[in-house]
Design a protein around this motif. Structure first.
Motif, PDB file in Angstrom:
ATOM      1  N   THR A 147       0.836  -1.201   0.000  1.00 57.44           N
ATOM      2  CA  THR A 147       0.000   0.000   0.000  1.00 57.44           C
ATOM      3  C   THR A 147       0.867   1.246   0.000  1.00 57.44           C
ATOM      4  O   THR A 147       1.837   1.344   0.763  1.00 57.44           O
ATOM      5  CB  THR A 147      -0.921   0.011   1.234  1.00 57.44           C
ATOM      6  N   ASN A 148       0.485   2.195  -0.842  1.00 52.12           N
ATOM      7  CA  ASN A 148       1.159   3.495  -0.931  1.00 52.12           C
ATOM      8  C   ASN A 148       2.683   3.356  -1.067  1.00 52.12           C
ATOM      9  O   ASN A 148       3.449   3.746  -0.184  1.00 52.12           O
ATOM     10  CB  ASN A 148       0.808   4.369   0.281  1.00 52.12           C
ATOM     11  N   CYS A 149       3.084   2.795  -2.187  1.00 50.75           N
ATOM     12  CA  CYS A 149       4.512   2.684  -2.503  1.00 50.75           C
ATOM     13  C   CYS A 149       4.950   3.954  -3.224  1.00 50.75           C
ATOM     14  O   CYS A 149       4.389   4.310  -4.262  1.00 50.75           O
ATOM     15  CB  CYS A 149       4.759   1.478  -3.402  1.00 50.75           C
ATOM     16  N   GLN A 150       5.942   4.626  -2.686  1.00 52.78           N
ATOM     17  CA  GLN A 150       6.446   5.867  -3.278  1.00 52.78           C
ATOM     18  C   GLN A 150       7.839   5.652  -3.851  1.00 52.78           C
ATOM     19  O   GLN A 150       8.725   5.144  -3.165  1.00 52.78           O
ATOM     20  CB  GLN A 150       6.485   6.993  -2.240  1.00 52.78           C
ATOM     21  N   VAL A 151       8.007   6.035  -5.114  1.00 53.53           N
ATOM     22  CA  VAL A 151       9.299   5.958  -5.785  1.00 53.53           C
ATOM     23  C   VAL A 151       9.780   7.374  -6.059  1.00 53.53           C
ATOM     24  O   VAL A 151       9.048   8.180  -6.654  1.00 53.53           O
ATOM     25  CB  VAL A 151       9.207   5.183  -7.104  1.00 53.53           C
ATOM     26  N   HIS A 152      10.992   7.697  -5.611  1.00 56.64           N
ATOM     27  CA  HIS A 152      11.607   9.005  -5.870  1.00 56.64           C
ATOM     28  C   HIS A 152      12.836   8.760  -6.743  1.00 56.64           C
ATOM     29  O   HIS A 152      13.698   7.941  -6.403  1.00 56.64           O
ATOM     30  CB  HIS A 152      12.028   9.681  -4.563  1.00 56.64           C
ATOM     31  N   LEU A 153      12.911   9.491  -7.853  1.00 56.52           N
ATOM     32  CA  LEU A 153      13.964   9.206  -8.817  1.00 56.52           C
ATOM     33  C   LEU A 153      14.549  10.484  -9.397  1.00 56.52           C
ATOM     34  O   LEU A 153      13.822  11.417  -9.750  1.00 56.52           O
ATOM     35  CB  LEU A 153      13.387   8.352  -9.951  1.00 56.52           C
ATOM     36  N   GLY A 154      15.870  10.522  -9.479  1.00 57.94           N
ATOM     37  CA  GLY A 154      16.581  11.614 -10.135  1.00 57.94           C
ATOM     38  C   GLY A 154      17.429  11.057 -11.260  1.00 57.94           C
ATOM     39  O   GLY A 154      18.179  10.100 -11.060  1.00 57.94           O
ATOM     40  N   LEU A 155      17.310  11.630 -12.463  1.00 54.80           N
ATOM     41  CA  LEU A 155      18.037  11.155 -13.635  1.00 54.80           C
ATOM     42  C   LEU A 155      18.900  12.266 -14.221  1.00 54.80           C
ATOM     43  O   LEU A 155      18.536  13.447 -14.176  1.00 54.80           O
ATOM     44  CB  LEU A 155      17.069  10.669 -14.711  1.00 54.80           C
ATOM     45  N   LYS A 156      20.029  11.869 -14.782  1.00 56.59           N
ATOM     46  CA  LYS A 156      20.937  12.804 -15.432  1.00 56.59           C
ATOM     47  C   LYS A 156      21.259  12.278 -16.821  1.00 56.59           C
ATOM     48  O   LYS A 156      21.673  11.127 -16.973  1.00 56.59           O
ATOM     49  CB  LYS A 156      22.225  12.949 -14.610  1.00 56.59           C
ATOM     50  N   GLY A 157      21.097  13.140 -17.845  1.00 54.64           N
ATOM     51  CA  GLY A 157      21.394  12.760 -19.215  1.00 54.64           C
ATOM     52  C   GLY A 157      22.788  13.222 -19.625  1.00 54.64           C
ATOM     53  O   GLY A 157      23.194  14.342 -19.322  1.00 54.64           O
TER      54      GLY A 157
END
Length: 246
Positions: A147-157
């Motif tokens: 329940t209520n799974c939060q994914v935080h993601l930062g990407l760099k190109g």
């Protein structure tokens, strides 16, 4: 968990900044990268996409997200007890909520947060090894609700050149996962001894937060493999000039 969803959002959001509509499904509303309300435009398009995610979006190389199929993964590879999960199916990954989306096209950066209100993960587990005096060599169905799974993601190109054109290769800068509540059942962990199985699953769920924390490296590796496998495959087919309006 909803890892290809993250890849989908990244690709679509960047593609919307391109004026060439031939790269997009007909139901997408292109966004202008100079629009001060680009985030609102992106969010509107995400909502348009959602009804199509269950079946998948071939134009964006996105397969069905309900269920979403995950390759086999191994837990505790170097410990005395090794657990392998196969035949992994994730349900309801298409029912995500986009909580935060920050796009910096000048520096090729993306930061986003996504919540999955409910995920169900069904798989087959195989436990092999020794814990104290107990030797395990069992397999069976695994069923988990989250329940209520939060994914935080930062990407760099990172730009690179191919065939005299500039492309982008995406890499992870930050990644984290939070789960509000979960319940897992491993069937036949002690064969057909129902009473022992029930007691073992009770202990597992009483300590589920510790177990999920221990699984963080595995989860993050799976997230990385899916996101960057999908995203980088997409960006191999489209140059920076094709994706970004001048």
């Amino acid at each position: 968990m909803g890892f290809r969803v993250v890849a989908l959002i990244l690709f679509v959001c960047i593609s919307w900044s391109n004026g060439e509509e031939h790269t997009l499904p007909s139901y997408i509303k292109p966004c202008n990268r100079t629009d001060p309300n680009i985030h609102k435009c992106v969010e509107e398009n995400i909502e348009i996409l959602k009804p199509h995610l269950k079946e998948g979006i071939p134009d964006l190389f996105i397969p069905s997200l309900d269920p979403l199929l995950i390759p086999p993964t191994c837990v505790n590879e170097e410990d005395q007890v090794k657990v392998i999960f196969t035949n992994i199916h994730i349900f309801h990954a298409d029912k995500f909520q986009l909580d935060q989306f920050d796009l910096d096209l000048d520096h090729h950066k993306v930061n986003l947060s996504i919540t999955f209100p409910h995920l169900r993960i069904k798989s087959t587990y195989n436990v092999n090894g020794k814990f104290w005096i107990v030797t395990f060599d069992e397999q069976g169905p695994a069923d988990g609700n989250y329940t209520n799974c939060q994914v935080h993601l930062g990407l760099k190109g990172t730009p690179f050149t191919k065939n005299h054109k500039e492309y982008l290769r995406w890499e992870k800068e930050t990644i984290s996962l939070e789960v509000e509540d979960s319940h897992v059942v491993l069937e036949k962990l002690f064969g057909n001894h129902t009473d022992i199985n029930d007691k073992t699953n009770k202990v597992i769920n009483e300590n589920i937060e510790v177990i999920i924390n221990d699984l963080q490296p595995v989860i993050q590796r799976v997230v990385s493999d899916f996101i960057f496998g999908v995203v980088n495959k997409l960006f191999e087919n489209y140059s920076v000039k094709e994706l970004f309006a001048d």
